[in-house]
Design a protein around this motif. Structure first.
Motif, PDB file in Angstrom:
ATOM      1  N   LEU A 168      -9.657  -4.924 -12.904  1.00 25.19           N
ATOM      2  CA  LEU A 168     -10.558  -3.776 -13.068  1.00 25.19           C
ATOM      3  C   LEU A 168     -10.221  -3.026 -14.346  1.00 25.19           C
ATOM      4  N   PHE A 221      -6.606  -8.243  -8.739  1.00 22.81           N
ATOM      5  CA  PHE A 221      -7.938  -7.620  -8.719  1.00 22.81           C
ATOM      6  C   PHE A 221      -7.908  -6.238  -9.369  1.00 22.81           C
ATOM      7  N   ARG A 228      -1.997 -12.892  -0.899  1.00 23.44           N
ATOM      8  CA  ARG A 228      -2.878 -11.769  -0.609  1.00 23.44           C
ATOM      9  C   ARG A 228      -2.540 -10.586  -1.499  1.00 23.44           C
ATOM     10  N   HIS A 284     -11.256   0.380   1.238  1.00 19.94           N
ATOM     11  CA  HIS A 284     -10.114   1.276   1.074  1.00 19.94           C
ATOM     12  C   HIS A 284      -9.909   2.144   2.298  1.00 19.94           C
ATOM     13  N   SER A 301      -2.514   8.495  -4.534  1.00 17.15           N
ATOM     14  CA  SER A 301      -2.588   8.130  -3.116  1.00 17.15           C
ATOM     15  C   SER A 301      -3.913   7.446  -2.823  1.00 17.15           C
ATOM     16  N   CYS A 347      -0.988   3.565  -9.446  1.00 17.35           N
ATOM     17  CA  CYS A 347      -0.827   2.932  -8.149  1.00 17.35           C
ATOM     18  C   CYS A 347      -0.340   1.494  -8.302  1.00 17.35           C
ATOM     19  N   ALA A 358       0.841  -1.198   0.000  1.00 17.48           N
ATOM     20  CA  ALA A 358       0.000   0.000   0.000  1.00 17.48           C
ATOM     21  C   ALA A 358       0.873   1.243   0.000  1.00 17.48           C
ATOM     22  N   PRO A 359       0.498   2.232  -0.823  1.00 18.90           N
ATOM     23  CA  PRO A 359       1.327   3.439  -0.885  1.00 18.90           C
ATOM     24  C   PRO A 359       1.317   4.154   0.448  1.00 18.90           C
ATOM     25  N   LEU A 412      -9.809 -10.867  -5.713  1.00 26.71           N
ATOM     26  CA  LEU A 412     -10.432 -10.282  -4.530  1.00 26.71           C
ATOM     27  C   LEU A 412     -10.517 -11.303  -3.410  1.00 26.71           C
TER      28      LEU A 412
HETATM   29  C1  HEM Z   1      -6.445   4.361  -7.913  1.00 29.74           C
HETATM   30  C2  HEM Z   1      -6.602   3.851  -7.169  1.00 29.74           C
HETATM   31  C3  HEM Z   1      -6.496   2.751  -6.206  1.00 29.74           C
HETATM   32  C4  HEM Z   1      -5.556   2.558  -5.278  1.00 29.74           C
HETATM   33  C5  HEM Z   1      -4.413   3.437  -4.978  1.00 29.74           C
HETATM   34  C6  HEM Z   1      -5.878   1.374  -4.592  1.00 29.74           C
HETATM   35  C7  HEM Z   1      -5.134   0.843  -3.591  1.00 29.74           C
HETATM   36  C8  HEM Z   1      -5.442  -0.246  -2.873  1.00 29.74           C
HETATM   37  C9  HEM Z   1      -4.602  -0.849  -1.910  1.00 29.74           C
HETATM   38  C10 HEM Z   1      -3.239  -0.396  -1.515  1.00 29.74           C
HETATM   39  C11 HEM Z   1      -5.235  -1.880  -1.382  1.00 29.74           C
HETATM   40  C12 HEM Z   1      -4.703  -2.841  -0.338  1.00 29.74           C
HETATM   41  C13 HEM Z   1      -5.256  -2.584   0.988  1.00 29.74           C
HETATM   42  C14 HEM Z   1      -4.907  -3.720   1.887  1.00 29.74           C
HETATM   43  O1  HEM Z   1      -3.931  -4.433   1.634  1.00 29.74           O
HETATM   44  O2  HEM Z   1      -5.655  -3.888   2.847  1.00 29.74           O
HETATM   45  C15 HEM Z   1      -6.490  -1.928  -2.032  1.00 29.74           C
HETATM   46  C16 HEM Z   1      -7.403  -2.826  -1.772  1.00 29.74           C
HETATM   47  C17 HEM Z   1      -8.566  -2.870  -2.416  1.00 29.74           C
HETATM   48  N1  HEM Z   1      -8.961  -2.065  -3.475  1.00 29.74           N
HETATM   49 FE1  HEM Z   1      -7.977  -0.616  -4.299  1.00 29.74          FE
HETATM   50  N2  HEM Z   1      -7.009   0.868  -5.103  1.00 29.74           N
HETATM   51  C18 HEM Z   1      -7.430   1.710  -6.092  1.00 29.74           C
HETATM   52  C19 HEM Z   1      -8.500   1.600  -6.861  1.00 29.74           C
HETATM   53  C20 HEM Z   1      -9.446   0.706  -6.615  1.00 29.74           C
HETATM   54  C21 HEM Z   1     -10.640   0.649  -7.302  1.00 29.74           C
HETATM   55  C22 HEM Z   1     -11.047   1.518  -8.463  1.00 29.74           C
HETATM   56  C23 HEM Z   1     -11.342  -0.342  -6.712  1.00 29.74           C
HETATM   57  C24 HEM Z   1     -12.691  -0.831  -7.061  1.00 29.74           C
HETATM   58  C25 HEM Z   1     -13.680  -0.327  -7.078  1.00 29.74           C
HETATM   59  C26 HEM Z   1     -10.584  -0.884  -5.652  1.00 29.74           C
HETATM   60  C27 HEM Z   1     -10.980  -1.901  -4.797  1.00 29.74           C
HETATM   61  C28 HEM Z   1     -10.213  -2.433  -3.794  1.00 29.74           C
HETATM   62  C29 HEM Z   1     -10.622  -3.474  -2.903  1.00 29.74           C
HETATM   63  C30 HEM Z   1     -11.961  -4.150  -2.895  1.00 29.74           C
HETATM   64  C31 HEM Z   1      -9.568  -3.763  -2.049  1.00 29.74           C
HETATM   65  C32 HEM Z   1      -9.508  -4.808  -0.947  1.00 29.74           C
HETATM   66  C33 HEM Z   1      -9.416  -4.167   0.369  1.00 29.74           C
HETATM   67  C34 HEM Z   1      -8.668  -4.997   1.375  1.00 29.74           C
HETATM   68  O3  HEM Z   1      -7.737  -5.729   1.006  1.00 29.74           O
HETATM   69  O4  HEM Z   1      -8.961  -4.847   2.544  1.00 29.74           O
HETATM   70  N3  HEM Z   1      -9.425  -0.235  -5.618  1.00 29.74           N
HETATM   71  N4  HEM Z   1      -6.594  -0.916  -2.955  1.00 29.74           N
END
Ligand code: HEM
Lengths: 575, 361
Positions: free
Chosen positions: A206, A202, A195, B318, A51, A124, A24-25, A489
């Motif tokens: 997208l 995932f 993970r 997020h 971010s 990202c 994660a950033p 996911l």
């Molecule tokens: C530009 C942007 C995005 C960034 C910087 C980003 C970043 C991240 C990061 C770092 C995680 C990991 C969090 C963790 O390990 O707990 C994460 C998890 C996730 N992201 Fe993104 N994401 C972005 C866009 C999206 C988009 C557009 C979606 C969908 C709609 C999305 C859906 C998710 C989901 C469902 C998780 C799982 C959360 C989890 O692991 O607890 N992300 N995202």
């Protein structure tokens, strides 16, 4: 990397270590902009955009932006409704038009949100992927100095030699598919990389889905065609009633095929409170792709697939057969006239247009037009309603009014085939000077006054079905993306990435002290459980020594708090 | 045909009867829960206050302990004890004792309530199954059927958590209350006689798409209750930690709930666990739409709100991973996301015209 881990970080050692369990950033906490000129600003902007905070805000804006489109009629879904809305709201309409509220999902502002989001997403993912590859190629970081500060911790004394314990721990952890190595006096191990991999997969999926969607929009074609029983359709542009295509679609890409509607069969609930609810709709067709004819039945959920094209059954209605004769008895029109349903019981309206071949009693060329109102099941004379009582063809009745003059079909303006342009037409009047109108049963004829001819409602009511013929590339890609998204996911949300350290050192009294600690990215009840399991397994090689000298072992200052008393807190796993 | 119709009709009547009976039993369970809360002691409360006001950290950096018992000269080894510590910055507060307040009397009523809930669940499930038999299809053709299935699944999920020995008894009263509301609405306003589906709904995708949607809704609901209680409990703990003095009622209710950290973690797990299934539900719906209407995504009202709900939960996930957004802010997002889910169900079906308008509401 291991630098932070081994330094004594008094504030929150596990927080520092935990941060490295993910790609994660890191959040920029500084609010002010840079002072480094244009490049600095661009950099700063890019860091903001990629971010998590901005991703979160963009996600928010995306869902918020989707709302108006579900509450305001959309051109893409139903143009008639949009027109009705515009007519009813004169003050709102210009505002809505300016805000593109009738085309939310192709509007500039909605596109801006999701394009920004996806730029942010790409910005990202790329660094996160590199970081992840780096983590995979390096070894798990060495043990922090104070293992007892980590979220899960256990220790015991054993007669076994420290090297023996470490070796046993290494074998044990590797056996459980940890990536493990010995660093100094401790074994460092990590597991659950899936993970991160899942999470990256995932996010990549997208992007794949978005690309597939965009590709589909650019190259798709979609057209509608109404076909009366017995008639046919061949897949060329001119045959469509309406046709839409993406900007990159080429007409020569239309799949060459044709089909004939052999029959349409609709059944409806006959009794009970849901009387009239449709039960089956089936269109039996014969189709060909230039070769032999093939038969197929198209149902609501079962489109006909021909090559890249799919033929969907969209709507249906009735097409009464009428015959129009002129004053001399010559047939000038004979055919089925499709009428459009206006309610669920298929009360239908439409127009019958006789464009050429008709001459009035003086031999002058003229055009005829009839307005038709049709009900498949008539309530009965004197019931006071001309609306249909049932969608099936139980008691068909058609009411007609006739006009003569100029249909204005050649006026250059596109004309709705179901409506009459009466601006140049004169209505037929009966003998007593009333407008001519007649309610007819099949087989009946309405005579036009003054020897102008007649119109017969034949004992034949055909059905029509309307089809949507679509061709959309990218569906397979979208589906692949969707499946990858779900798989990624699932990995991302159900797999814990965690580290385990086993330290074995000779204590002051010469007895080996084993310390084990676990650290997960998020606190999980499974982590202490797993650590307990590992500890029990390790005690096979490093059996606990009896308490020779209680002083030698540092006792806890006081009773550990509640959770500590539960080595395997399965009963409280949801805490 | 006539014969079949009459058996179907009697099955349908039986289904109605079973649903009404389950409402009666749920009502009894409701009163038993009330008794549990009222008669459960408040004497054992105050653990939170103690934990928050005592100066020593609740979890001392403990060391040691493989305990070795000397039994008849041989050392009997116990499992090494694992000491857990909360992450820095989180309050270390013990969970409340539950609605019964740790008393035998309260616990007895709580157990009665759960037994009654099990009975009501069985009766309601039987009602849903007979309804399905009477219409000879999946019982998800209209809102009455969704509502009955929905509450059955929510209660089933709750009982599943109980069987898995999860700490979830605290949800008993709110759950039974909402189930009664849901069934009340279903039987008075949404009641539709059993019948066949319109052709568009007649597809095996109905089984896949709608069943997962209902399941997701039921579990999201449980997560939302957890989130809501987290917010209350968190304010309560904040108040105590800053030296405030909550009212006696708040104290009595809040003390019995699990700690804010536990509730927060519980709702996160629940929401995160169903999120992939919700994603699948939307994708399955898109595939079905592709078959039925010739496009897999057309921004229809129902599709839009499913999407909004999905983005809402993604934002929540997020937020949980973003510094400065954890805790209450993330909780608000989760509640908004659930509100979107509810609106998609009631709001879109009733107020918005959509391709997804079902036979008889
Ligand atoms: C530009 C942007 C995005 C960034 C910087 C980003 C970043 C991240 C990061 C770092 C995680 C990991 C969090 C963790 O390990 O707990 C994460 C998890 C996730 N992201 Fe993104 N994401 C972005 C866009 C999206 C988009 C557009 C979606 C969908 C709609 C999305 C859906 C998710 C989901 C469902 C998780 C799982 C959360 C989890 O692991 O607890 N992300 N995202």
């Amino acid at each position: 990397m291991s630098k932070t881990d081994t330094t004594e970080n008094t504030a929150a050692p596990e927080e520092a270590a935990r941060a490295q369990l993910s790609t994660a950033p890191r959040e920029d906490t500084a609010v002010g902009g840079p002072t480094l000129g244009v490049v600095g600003w661009v950099r700063w902007f890019w860091r903001q955009l990629t971010s998590m905070r901005v991703a979160l805000i963009l996600l928010f804006m995306l869902s918020l932006g989707a709302v108006p489109g579900s509450l305001i009629p959309q051109t893409s879904a139903d143009e008639l409704k949009v027109q009705a809305f515009k007519d009813a709201h004169e003050t709102l309409t210009p505002l809505y038009e300016k805000l593109q509220f009738f085309d939310v999902y192709s509007s500039v502002w909605f596109s801006a949100i999701y394009i920004l989001l996806f730029v942010s997403l790409i910005g990202c993912i790329v660094p996160r992927s590199w970081q992840f590859v780096g983590q995979l190629r390096s070894r798990p970081p060495g043990a922090p100095k104070r293992l007892d500060r980590l979220p899960a911790y256990t220790t015991w004394r054993t007669e076994a030699e420290p090297e023996q314990v470490r070796e046993a721990a290494l074998t044990l952890l590797k056996g459980r598919r940890f990536r493990a190595h010995t660093a100094g006096n401790a074994v460092a191990a990590e597991k659950g990389y899936l993970r991160e991999a899942g999470n990256l997969a995932f996010h990549v999926a997208l992007i794949v889905m978005l690309v597939a969607f965009a590709w589909g929009q650019l190259f798709k074609s979609e057209g509608g065609k109404l076909v009366v029983e017995g008639d046919g359709f061949s897949n060329t542009l001119t045959q469509y009633d309406d046709f839409k295509s993406g900007s990159q679609f080429g007409v020569d890409e239309l799949e060459p095929f044709s089909f004939t509607l052999d029959s349409f069969n609709g059944t409806y609930e006959k009794n009970g409170p849901q009387r009239g609810t449709p039960r089956t709709f089936e269109a039996a067709v014969t189709y060909s792709r230039g070769g032999a004819d093939e038969k197929a039945v198209i149902r609501v959920n079962e489109p006909l697939k021909v090559g890249d094209s799919k033929v969907y059954l969209i709507a249906h209605g009735y097409a009464p057969v009428v015959t129009v004769k002129d004053g001399r008895g010559k047939t000038v029109f004979h055919g089925a006239v499709p009428l459009l349903p206006i309610d669920n019981n298929i009360t239908s309206t439409g127009a019958i247009k006789v464009m050429d071949g008709y001459r009035d009693k003086n031999g002058k060329k003229e055009q005829l037009g009839f307005q038709a109102f049709f009900v498949p099941t008539f309530a009965g004379a004197g019931k006071g309603t001309m609306f249909s009582q049932f969608p099936g063809l139980d008691f068909p009745v058609m009411a007609l009014t006739g006009f003569h003059g100029d249909l204005r079909v050649n006026s250059g303006l596109p004309q709705n085939v179901y409506q009459l342009d009466k601006s140049k037409m004169t209505q037929f009047m009966d003998a007593s000077g009333n407008k001519l109108a007649q309610r007819m049963l099949p087989g009946e004829t309405m005579t036009l006054p003054g020897g102008a001819g007649s119109i017969t409602f034949e004992k034949d009511v055909k059905e029509w079905a309307s089809f949507q013929i679509s061709q959309q590339p990218g569906n397979g890609l979208a589906l692949t993306g969707a499946i990858a998204a779900i798989a990624g996911l699932t990995g991302s949300l159900f797999i814990q990435r965690r580290r385990v350290w086993v330290r074995a050192v000779r204590g002051t009294d010469g007895v080996t002290v084993v310390e084990m600690a676990g650290l997960g990215r998020s606190e999980s009840a499974k982590l202490p459980e797993e650590l307990g399991d590992l500890a029990v397994a390790l005690t096979a090689q490093a059996p606990p020594a009896p308490h020779a000298d209680p002083e030698a072992v540092p006792e806890p200052a006081e009773e550990p708090a509640e959770p500590a008393e539960d080595p395997a807190p399965s009963g409280e796993a949801d805490k | 045909m006539i014969l079949a119709a009459t058996t179907n009709e009697s099955l349908a009547r039986m289904s109605d009867l079973l649903i009404y009976s389950s409402m009666a039993v749920y009502t009894l369970a409701f009163f038993a829960h009330i008794a549990e809360w009222v008669l459960g002691s408040r004497s054992k409360v105050g653990r939170t206050a103690a934990a928050l006001t005592s100066r020593t950290p609740a979890a001392a950096p403990a060391a040691v302990t493989v305990q070795v018992k000397q039994a008849g000269g041989t050392a009997v080894l116990e499992k090494p004890k694992v000491v857990t510590r909360s992450a820095a910055g989180t309050r270390d507060v013990p969970d409340g004792p539950g609605a019964a307040g740790g008393t035998v009397k309260g616990d007895l009523y709580g157990r009665i309530a759960i037994s009654l809930t099990v009975l009501a669940f069985a009766v309601e499930a039987a009602g849903v199954v007979t309804r399905a038999l009477s219409v000879q299809r999946a019982p998800w053709g209209n809102m009455y059927e969704f509502s009955t299935t929905f509450s059955t699944v929510a209660v089933g999920a709750y009982l599943g958590f109980l069987v898995a020995k999860k700490n979830i008894r605290w949800i008993g009263l709110p759950l039974v209350t909402t189930v009664l509301l849901d069934l009340g609405m279903a039987t008075t306003w949404l009641k539709t006689p059993s019948d066949q589906l319109v052709p568009a709904l007649d597809s095996y995708w109905l089984w896949i798409h709608v069943s997962t949607a209902i399941f997701c809704g039921a579990v999201f609901y449980i997560g939302a209750v957890g989130t809501l209680l987290y917010l209350f409990r968190d304010s309560y703990e904040n108040k105590l930690a800053t030296g405030g003095n909550p009212g006696a009622f708040a104290r009595s209710v809040m003390e019995r709930l699990p700690s804010a950290a536990s509730l927060d973690k519980f709702s996160y797990r629940v929401n995160a666990a169903v999120f992939p299934l919700w994603t699948f539900t939307i994708i399955a719906g898109a595939i079905w739409a592709g078959d039925a209407w010739g496009r897999y995504w057309g921004w229809d009202a129902k599709e839009v709100w499913s999407f909004i709900t999905w983005v809402g939960y993604a934002a929540y996930l997020h937020a949980r991973a973003t510094a400065g957004w954890k805790g209450r802010k993330a909780a608000y997002i989760a509640l908004i996301a659930f509100a979107c889910f509810l609106f998609n169900y009631y709001g879109v079906n009733i107020f918005v015209s959509s391709k997804h308008s079902y036979a008889g509401v």
